[in-house]
Design an enzyme around this catalytic site. Structure first.
Site, PDB file in Angstrom:
ATOM      1  N   LYS A 116       0.936  -1.065  -0.051  1.00 32.00           N
ATOM      2  CA  LYS A 116      -0.102   0.093   0.036  1.00 32.00           C
ATOM      3  C   LYS A 116       0.828   1.249   0.023  1.00 32.00           C
ATOM      4  CE  LYS A 116      -4.116  -2.202   2.394  1.00 32.00           C
ATOM      5  NZ  LYS A 116      -3.516  -3.611   2.156  1.00 32.00           N
ATOM      6  N   GLU A 200      -2.453   7.335   7.512  1.00 33.57           N
ATOM      7  CA  GLU A 200      -2.917   8.292   6.534  1.00 33.57           C
ATOM      8  C   GLU A 200      -4.200   8.959   7.226  1.00 33.57           C
ATOM      9  OE1 GLU A 200      -4.194   6.052   2.968  1.00 33.57           O
ATOM     10  OE2 GLU A 200      -6.024   5.344   4.021  1.00 33.57           O
ATOM     11  N   ASN A 235     -14.004  -2.258   9.373  1.00 38.73           N
ATOM     12  CA  ASN A 235     -13.460  -2.027   8.117  1.00 38.73           C
ATOM     13  C   ASN A 235     -13.502  -3.191   7.224  1.00 38.73           C
ATOM     14  OD1 ASN A 235     -12.245   0.661   8.969  1.00 38.73           O
ATOM     15  ND2 ASN A 235     -11.037  -0.388  10.189  1.00 38.73           N
ATOM     16  N   GLU A 275      -9.494   0.761  -5.257  1.00 40.54           N
ATOM     17  CA  GLU A 275     -10.546   1.204  -4.296  1.00 40.54           C
ATOM     18  C   GLU A 275     -10.478   2.545  -3.930  1.00 40.54           C
ATOM     19  OE1 GLU A 275     -10.410  -0.973  -0.929  1.00 40.54           O
ATOM     20  OE2 GLU A 275     -10.962  -2.702  -1.770  1.00 40.54           O
ATOM     21  N   GLU A 288      -6.239   1.860  -2.447  1.00 38.51           N
ATOM     22  CA  GLU A 288      -5.518   0.977  -2.752  1.00 38.51           C
ATOM     23  C   GLU A 288      -5.868   0.125  -3.980  1.00 38.51           C
ATOM     24  OE1 GLU A 288      -5.589  -2.162   0.297  1.00 38.51           O
ATOM     25  OE2 GLU A 288      -7.431  -1.537   0.845  1.00 38.51           O
ATOM     26  N   ASN A 290      -6.328  -3.835  -5.281  1.00 42.47           N
ATOM     27  CA  ASN A 290      -6.167  -5.135  -4.736  1.00 42.47           C
ATOM     28  C   ASN A 290      -5.758  -6.001  -6.100  1.00 42.47           C
ATOM     29  OD1 ASN A 290      -7.221  -5.288  -2.195  1.00 42.47           O
ATOM     30  ND2 ASN A 290      -8.649  -4.212  -2.677  1.00 42.47           N
ATOM     31  N   PHE A 348     -20.994  -8.917  17.324  1.00 46.13           N
ATOM     32  CA  PHE A 348     -20.263  -9.392  15.880  1.00 46.13           C
ATOM     33  C   PHE A 348     -19.046 -10.179  16.019  1.00 46.13           C
ATOM     34  CE2 PHE A 348     -22.690  -5.807  14.796  1.00 46.13           C
ATOM     35  CZ  PHE A 348     -23.489  -6.197  13.748  1.00 46.13           C
TER      36      PHE A 348
END
Length: 666
Positions: A116, A200, A235, A275, A288, A290, A348
């Site tokens: 990245k 970032e 995320n 993305e 980024e 993928n 979750f």
């Protein structure tokens, strides 16, 4: 074209690749660990090779073991799926040295885009809009704090080699940056074998929108529209759709052109995803790239008609793309719901165990609705603690978004799953949430709309009345069946009464039922009547009914004097009593749950990574107590209030079950 390919992966993505390979007339080889000996992908493949123990770092991501499986079977090419070795340049190099085709991009593109930090620098040089941040290596937690202050909070701490939400934390303060840096570093090392971290700026009110690209080795490249991936938890994407309800044609074209420009800048071939983070003004920034097939690729396939796996295989075999940009047409709307082995009622947290019942809705295709279910499990199979908790990807397509949503609601309600905790109720709740229905969402949707976690859905009164009418009609049918079986009466119709009391969701309804050959009229106390039509019979675990011409799909479990029903994200205990039984039930005391306020219980099956406190220590509200690792994710358990630790019952390295006592408080 290849005669045989090996899939260097497991679960639903391995099954997905096998389906396309089979349609192309290509034989497939599966690999499996001890935990996956009886897995679905092993059963589907033409051949299968055992590659080691259950932990991924002893099997699926051990390059030498995968290479030996390739040599043993004579596979000519390898599809890596996603995760594991899919973005590992050393694996691609090993294949190249062996003369085996990698169904993915060149090594150089993997190295450039898979990292990245490097990818952001290349993107900026290619004229792609990027988010402000620090792309250099970060020495330690204090260095992370210093950099975070220079960028300005909030910041995103991310693993350079990360993906799938692992090795990623948001920090709003120095303490969170310090803690997040260490957790991200640990997760990155465990999941990817690479603990490099970068930081970032975290863009507030963001939408996560990505562009699918295809590029061949002949200089051709196209983009296949976008996917909206803003519904995320920790995320990690939960619900995706294509196209995005937010983008206009101009923004879509600009993002697509930048995505293609970036792919061409690194000599990219195969399928890839760029993305972006998009703000409320439709400004977009590169996040980024993928360099693999994305989990959510089915929604793109549904709106474009392009089989991405087939294209990847053809490109790897040296074929040129037959598609040109002007050939790409977006048709209709598609939505994907990721079904996870995670208990939404426990924050979750992961759930493992045997699938005692697994009955997904039937897949099908028509001009109005498509239902697709990509899965790698089966009834009776087990969800292991060693891998990603995904069970299935349920997708629906319709000519417009409203139709796709309606189809998804029905499909979720008709999905039968028992034996483990799962997020079906939460997915259903999102489909009915006003903000999601309107398309007004950001990546903070779950955190904002469910700040105290998911506690189920409270159905509106009109829906509760429909359920009450349906339950009353169903119970009457069950009583008739019971009477027939008992043999106690000849005229069962006359013996089963018409007056009932239905209790559900904190409400009580006195009803009268008048039945005929086609259905039943259920009359409420206020004189209103609901017509119930269904072919449900006692013993069926799924009921499909029409209540005043409105469709109703419910998961049904029989209980004493009623049912336990699941629909639209709500779990309802429904009692159907005679008037006399209702009078007596009102006198019964409520059973109180045990007091666990002085205990820290393990919320999921997992392993203790560390204990942060000791007996006699005073802890404050929000203080970290211990860290539990499950399914490759670290979970920090915190104090809910001030207290003193009385006893520590676990230590680092211990494996615990749900509700095992970790700590006791005074």
């Amino acid at each position: 074209m290849f005669d045989k390919i090996l899939i260097a992966n497991r679960g639903e993505i391995a099954c997905r690749v096998i389906k396309t390979a089979r349609a192309m007339g290509i034989k497939t080889v599966a690999i499996y660990s001890d935990a996956d000996r009886n897995a679905l992908h092993v059963q589907m493949a033409d051949e299968a090779v055992h590659i080691g123990p259950a932990p991924a770092n002893q099997s699926y991501i051990v390059i030498d073991r995968v290479m030996e499986a390739i040599r043993q079977t004579g596979a000519q090419a390898v599809h890596p799926g996603y995760g594991f070795l899919s973005e590992n340049p050393k694996f691609a190099q090993a294949l190249e040295a062996e003369g085996v085709a990698f169904i993915g991009p060149p090594v150089g593109a993997i190295e450039a885009m898979g990292d990245k930090i490097t990818s952001k620098k290349i993107a900026a040089e290619a004229g792609v809009s990027t988010v402000p941040g620090y792309m250099g290596l970060i020495a330690d937690a204090e260095d992370a704090v210093k950099i975070s202050n220079e960028i300005g909070y909030p910041v995103m701490i991310k693993a350079s080699a990360g993906g799938g939400g692992k090795g990623m934390r948001i920090a709003w303060s120095d303490d969170e940056a310090r803690e997040g840096f260490q957790s991200s570093k640990n997760e990155a090392a465990n999941s990817f074998g690479d603990d490099r971290i970068f930081i970032e700026k975290f863009v507030t009110q963001p939408r996560h929108i990505e562009i699918q690209v295809l590029a061949d080795s002949h200089g051709n490249a196209v983009y296949l529209g976008e996917r909206e991936c803003s519904i995320q938890r920790r995320n990690q994407k939960v619900i995706e759709e294509a196209p995005s309800p937010f983008l206009d044609p101009e923004t879509r074209a600009a993002m697509g052109e930048q995505a293609v420009r970036l792919a061409q800048a690194v000599g990219y071939t195969s399928a890839g995803t760029v993305e972006f983070i998009v703000d409320g003004e439709r400004n977009f920034y590169f996040l980024e790239m993928n360099t693999r097939l994305q989990v959510e690729h089915p929604v793109t396939e549904l709106i474009t008609g392009v089989d991405l796996v087939e294209q990847m295989i053809r490109i790897a075999a040296g074929a040129p793309l037959e598609l040109r940009q002007q050939d790409v047409k977006l048709n209709g709307w598609a939505i994907e719901s990721r079904l996870y082995a995670e208990d939404p009622y426990r924050g979750f947290l992961p759930s493992i165990g045997r699938l005692t019942r697994y009955r997904p809705p039937a897949e099908g295709r028509s001009a109005e609705v498509v239902t697709r279910n990509d899965t790698g499990v089966y009834e009776g199979g087990e969800i292991s603690m060693y891998y990603d908790p995904m069970i299935a990807k349920l997708c629906t397509w319709a000519p417009d978004r409203a139709g796709a949503l309606a189809a998804m609601r029905d499909a979720l309600d008709g999905f039968e799953l028992e034996g483990i905790g799962h997020n079906l109720p939460f997915l259903s709740a999102v489909m009915d949430h006003p903000k999601f229905v309107s398309g007004d969402m950001t990546t903070a949707f779950i955190a904002k709309e469910y700040p105290n976690g998911f506690n189920g859905v409270t159905l509106e009164n009109a829906k509760l009345r429909q359920v009450a009418a349906a339950a009353a009609a169903m119970f009457r049918v069950a009583e008739i069946r019971r009477s027939r079986i008992s043999g106690r009466m000849d005229n069962h119709e006359r013996k089963v009464g018409s007056d009932w009391v239905v209790a559900l969701g904190g409400t009580t309804h006195a009803v009268q039922i008048s039945a005929d050959r086609d259905g039943a009229d259920v009359r409420f106390e206020d004189g209103s009547v609901l017509r119930v039509v269904s072919d449900w019979v006692p013993g069926q675990s799924l009921a499909r009914l029409r209540v005043d011409d409105a469709g109703l799909v419910m998961k049904v479990d029989k209980i004493t004097s009623g049912f336990r029903l699941r629909l639209r994200g709500a779990e309802l205990k429904v009692n159907v009593w005679t008037p006399r039984q209702a009078e007596l039930a009102a006198l019964m005391p409520d059973k109180q749950p045990p007091d666990t306020s002085k205990l820290l219980l393990c919320p999921m099956p997992g392993m203790i990574v560390k204990i942060d406190v000791e007996p006699g220590q005073e802890v404050q509200d929000g203080q970290a107590l211990c860290t539990v690792e499950a399914m490759k994710m670290e979970n920090i358990l915190r104090a809910e209030r001030r207290g003193v630790v009385a006893k520590v019952n676990a230590a680092a390295g211990d494996s615990l079950a749900v509700d095992d006592v970790i700590l006791e408080f005074e």
